[in-house]
Design an enzyme around this catalytic site. Structure first.
Site, PDB file in Angstrom:
ATOM      1  N   ASN A   1       0.839  -1.277   0.068  1.00 43.94           N
ATOM      2  CA  ASN A   1       0.254  -0.063  -0.057  1.00 43.94           C
ATOM      3  C   ASN A   1       0.975   1.316   0.164  1.00 43.94           C
ATOM      4  O   ASN A   1       2.206   1.196   0.046  1.00 43.94           O
ATOM      5  CB  ASN A   1      -0.758   0.212   0.833  1.00 43.94           C
ATOM      6  CG  ASN A   1      -0.252  -0.162   2.281  1.00 43.94           C
ATOM      7  OD1 ASN A   1       0.368   1.012   2.833  1.00 43.94           O
ATOM      8  ND2 ASN A   1      -0.239  -1.234   3.117  1.00 43.94           N
ATOM      9  N   HIS A   2       0.327   2.484  -0.048  1.00 45.66           N
ATOM     10  CA  HIS A   2       1.186   3.817  -0.116  1.00 45.66           C
ATOM     11  C   HIS A   2       1.497   4.234   1.086  1.00 45.66           C
ATOM     12  O   HIS A   2       2.194   5.241   0.989  1.00 45.66           O
ATOM     13  CB  HIS A   2       0.293   4.664  -0.852  1.00 45.66           C
ATOM     14  CG  HIS A   2      -0.396   4.481  -2.220  1.00 45.66           C
ATOM     15  ND1 HIS A   2       0.505   4.276  -3.183  1.00 45.66           N
ATOM     16  CD2 HIS A   2      -1.536   4.164  -2.822  1.00 45.66           C
ATOM     17  CE1 HIS A   2       0.019   3.919  -4.458  1.00 45.66           C
ATOM     18  NE2 HIS A   2      -1.283   3.862  -4.306  1.00 45.66           N
TER      19      HIS A   2
END
Ligand code: CTP
Length: 216
Positions: free
Chosen positions: A28-29
């Site tokens: 994920n970011h």
């Protein structure tokens, strides 16, 4: 400045990477900036800080005891080992909720057909700590919601038995993944909700630590 001398603080930060095969993962970011800002601020305020950090390029001070991990399982194992004796536990990591059930031993080759990967849940670190929480510990979770934010955050607080939830909204410009600023609300078990302005992650970290000290 909140005084944390003599306190042991355990913080999780960053994303987790869940392997699909030897070269690919689900991630994920998250960059780890918020959790590392919390660790630095807790250190400045006199705490003994352990940081369990997923893959992140962000450095941390040498005085912080940093354990680098990759997957949710590794983060779970490291946290369970380090949590004993901690007074304050802040789980800011963006832990993957699911991982591939089977990790391919070799790189998956491309075919003309579609590909499905079966996923299984990862261990929930925050809920596991909530289940064994001692009265002397303050357990703080994070929540990133896209809708019904306060309601979802409140139910998360109860479900995972934490003392506080820091709610990030993806709807606020300049807040969340990758930014140097963040905008949060802090909810606690006594139904207090405080909403803060957009500010640097270092200043958000100060607000969170102050809320923890003032809690109880
Ligand atoms: N968390 C954790 N272990 C996991 C998943 C999440 O410790 N396997 C922690 C995060 O570090 C964060 C909080 O739980 O403090 C965020 O929970 P979230 O993933 O948003 O909650 P979910 O249980 O996935 O609920 P929902 O999918 O309904 O949002």
């Amino acid at each position: 400045m909140p005084d944390l001398s003599g306190k042991k603080v355990l913080i999780t930060a960053g994303p987790t990477h869940e392997a699909i095969d030897p070269v690919r993962f689900i991630g994920n970011h998250s960059t780890g900036k918020m959790g590392i800002a919390l660790a630095e601020e807790a250190l400045k305020n006199g705490a003994q800080v352990t940081l369990v950090c997923g893959p992140s390029q962000v450095p941390s001070s040498n005085e912080i005891s940093r354990v680098n991990v990759t997957s949710a399982q590794e983060m779970f194992d490291a946290v369970m080992e380090k949590q004993l004796g901690s007074n304050i536990l802040i789980l800011s990591a963006a832990v993957a909720d699911y991982r591939p059930k089977n990790v391919a031993e070799n790189k998956i080759k491309k075919k003309d057909t579609s590909l499905s990967i079966e996923l299984e849940p990862t261990p929930d670190i925050l809920a596991s700590l909530g289940a064994i929480k001692k009265d002397s510990q303050v357990l703080v979770g994070f929540a990133l919601e896209t809708n019904d934010e306060e309601e979802n955050a409140k139910s998360k607080l109860v479900r995972k038995n934490c003392d506080m939830i820091v709610l990030n909204s993806l709807q606020d410009a300049g807040a969340g993944f990758g930014h140097d600023t963040n905008k949060v609300s802090i909810l606690d078990r006594h139904n207090n909700i405080t909403t803060f302005e957009l500010k640097s992650k270092a200043d958000v970290a100060k607000d969170i630590l102050r809320a923890i000290i003032d809690y109880k």
